[in-house]
Scaffold this active site. Structure first.
Site, PDB file in Angstrom:
ATOM      1  CG  PHE A 127      38.314  11.991 -51.922  1.00  0.00           C
ATOM      2  CD1 PHE A 127      37.576  11.311 -52.876  1.00  0.00           C
ATOM      3  CD2 PHE A 127      38.630  11.345 -50.743  1.00  0.00           C
ATOM      4  CE1 PHE A 127      37.154  10.008 -52.653  1.00  0.00           C
ATOM      5  CE2 PHE A 127      38.212  10.045 -50.504  1.00  0.00           C
ATOM      6  CZ  PHE A 127      37.471   9.373 -51.464  1.00  0.00           C
ATOM      7  CD  GLU A 139      29.190  24.371 -51.533  1.00  0.00           C
ATOM      8  OE1 GLU A 139      28.870  24.766 -52.657  1.00  0.00           O
ATOM      9  OE2 GLU A 139      29.563  25.125 -50.619  1.00  0.00           O
ATOM     10  CD  GLN A 182      23.806  19.319 -39.433  1.00  0.00           C
ATOM     11  OE1 GLN A 182      23.141  20.281 -39.814  1.00  0.00           O
ATOM     12  NE2 GLN A 182      25.081  19.200 -39.741  1.00  0.00           N
ATOM     13  CB  SER A 240      45.592  14.731 -49.273  1.00  0.00           C
ATOM     14  OG  SER A 240      46.060  13.427 -49.020  1.00  0.00           O
TER      15      SER A 240
END
Length: 176
Positions: A105, A128, A167, A103
């Site tokens: 950010f 993203e 990944q 929160s």
């Protein structure tokens, strides 16, 4: 059911949930905080049209950099960038992770689209980041994401074994 800090600690202690590295402040009241790694990828505004049915060339569509933790990385106004977590997260077959920006950010105007970590997934989390109305400087090592774990009513029949399994670093799209 959303896991509490005690539930999360139990899953980790039993080796069912893995978060590596796991710091003292990672486990929160009802989730875990994950930190930004040092790799950031900007979308290349001069790139040609992207055909989602053709192989993806990271060098054409992204400008990726490793940033110094003291210098940080500036997300420009309304810019979309890709980043990754420092932590590797491995989920058992009965947990799903719901990822959101912390929160603090969000109050800076930073937005992260909803992201789900599937049951059985193991790897770093590529996210993203969408910029605010003004430039915002981010730093590797900052607790940036909050993940809430939800227990499924039964273990999934087909745990995640997809193209993003394992990944590492910022992982670009891998067309089907």
């Amino acid at each position: 059911m959303i896991l509490s800090d005690r539930d999360i600690a139990w899953y980790i202690e039993k080796g069912l949930l893995r978060i590596d590295p796991l710091l003292d402040d990672t486990i929160r009241e009802n989730g875990v905080d994950l930190r930004l790694d040092s790799e950031f990828c900007r979308f290349n505004p001069d790139a040609p049209e992207l055909d989602t049915r053709k192989p993806f060339n990271r060098e054409i569509y992204y400008n990726c950099v490793k940033v110094d933790p003291e210098q940080g990385f500036t997300v420009k106004p309304y810019e979309h960038v890709l980043a990754t977590t420092m932590e590797t997260v491995c989920l058992p077959d009965d947990l799903v992770g719901l990822v959101n920006v912390r929160s603090t950010f969000a109050r800076y105007g930073i937005f992260v689209p909803p992201t789900v970590i599937d049951a059985g997934f193991c790897g770093q989390i590529t996210i993203e980041i969408i910029g605010s109305a003004y430039p915002v400087r981010l730093y590797p090592g900052q607790r940036f994401l909050h993940v809430v774990f939800v227990r499924t009513t039964s273990p999934v029949a087909n745990p995640y074994h997809g193209k993003y399994q394992g990944q590492r670093g910022v992982t670009p799209p891998r067309p089907d």
